[in-house]
Design a protein around this motif. Sequence first.
Motif, PDB file in Angstrom:
ATOM      1  N   THR A 217       0.795  -1.240   0.000  1.00  0.00           N
ATOM      2  CA  THR A 217       0.000   0.000   0.000  1.00  0.00           C
ATOM      3  C   THR A 217       0.822   1.283   0.000  1.00  0.00           C
ATOM      4  N   SER A 273      -2.100  -5.599  -8.014  1.00  0.00           N
ATOM      5  CA  SER A 273      -3.321  -4.783  -8.121  1.00  0.00           C
ATOM      6  C   SER A 273      -4.531  -5.559  -7.614  1.00  0.00           C
ATOM      7  N   LYS A 274      -4.599  -6.844  -7.953  1.00  0.00           N
ATOM      8  CA  LYS A 274      -5.715  -7.687  -7.490  1.00  0.00           C
ATOM      9  C   LYS A 274      -5.686  -7.861  -5.974  1.00  0.00           C
ATOM     10  N   ILE A 276      -4.415  -5.749  -3.779  1.00  0.00           N
ATOM     11  CA  ILE A 276      -4.781  -4.464  -3.173  1.00  0.00           C
ATOM     12  C   ILE A 276      -6.293  -4.238  -3.239  1.00  0.00           C
ATOM     13  N   SER A 277      -6.915  -4.632  -4.354  1.00  0.00           N
ATOM     14  CA  SER A 277      -8.349  -4.392  -4.527  1.00  0.00           C
ATOM     15  C   SER A 277      -9.217  -5.442  -3.838  1.00  0.00           C
ATOM     16  N   SER A 278      -8.582  -6.511  -3.352  1.00  0.00           N
ATOM     17  CA  SER A 278      -9.333  -7.539  -2.619  1.00  0.00           C
ATOM     18  C   SER A 278      -9.521  -7.093  -1.168  1.00  0.00           C
ATOM     19  N   ASN A 279     -10.080  -7.968  -0.338  1.00  0.00           N
ATOM     20  CA  ASN A 279     -10.226  -7.643   1.088  1.00  0.00           C
ATOM     21  C   ASN A 279      -9.055  -8.166   1.914  1.00  0.00           C
ATOM     22  N   GLU A 282      -7.469  -5.590   4.397  1.00  0.00           N
ATOM     23  CA  GLU A 282      -8.346  -5.377   5.559  1.00  0.00           C
ATOM     24  C   GLU A 282      -8.264  -6.549   6.538  1.00  0.00           C
TER      25      GLU A 282
END
Length: 323
Positions: A217, A273-274, A276-279, A282
Amino acid sequence: MKLAKTYAFLKKDLSLIEDALEVSVYADQEILNEASLQLLKAGGKRLRPVFVLLASKFGDYNLEKIKNVASSLELIHMASLVHDDVIDNSDLRRGKPTVKAKWDNQVAMLTGDYIFAKALQQFTEIEEPRAHQILSHTMIELTIGEIEQIKDKYKVDQNFRNYLKRIKRKTALLISSSCQLGAIVANTDNKSEKALFRYGYYMGMSYQIIDDILDFTASEKELGKPAGSDLINGNITLPVLYALEDPLIHKELTNLFSNKKQVTSDAIKPIISKIISSNAIEKAKKVSDMYLQKAYESLQLLPNNQAKESLENIANYIGNRKI
């Protein structure tokens, strides 16, 4: 709040430790001396000496005695970084060329060995046998952690237990030992020593998980090295483990890792990228927060003083690093 402000009252003592580190890494051999000084001058948070000093504030604070412990632990940490850079073939650390980049792998490994040896030499000033037992155990576990990381490189099918054991050995134990050894040399009571050890362990686990998140990130400028370096080097961290629960990401990473030569920064960008865009980020943050909460709980067993407040503030800082 900047991290250094959380323990500003230690500024003078930390300055003396910095001087001691420079004396410690000095070598008559020119290349060894230059390489050791380059590593030292590359900077760093000096968190391990900070933890030693703060833990010592719960007992008999004798800086001359404590200084040897604090600088020894920082030297061990520095040596492990040099070895890490060779293992990961890293050319940058904190935005500056690594020892292996400026010289070569042989010089880097020998520099790391030299700094390890200097740490041990300095630690001989400590008379408590239990302190030496703890340090020996920590160094053994640190080495096993490095070997386990090498063994698991580019291995997609790993489990959470192995990851947690690995970061315990690579990061958490050296931080928990810093707290415990600071307590021991200051003759703190048994209850406080155990609480400080637990705080250091939980802080170390949280700290490493946040570092693994930041690898995805944060920017290259903030990291001081290319973003996604861990994954490019085949290291499966907690965010990756969570992301691999997605069959598509699992398949893509398996295919990419099937031939190490094809693992380049450009090739891995779509997978990053995948992730980062996943959960996954978190989920990893929740695990870090769990360890952080346990660190706070450990502090409740300690008497109230300025050092306890600083330990709480460090936990706040670590837990809220930008992700």
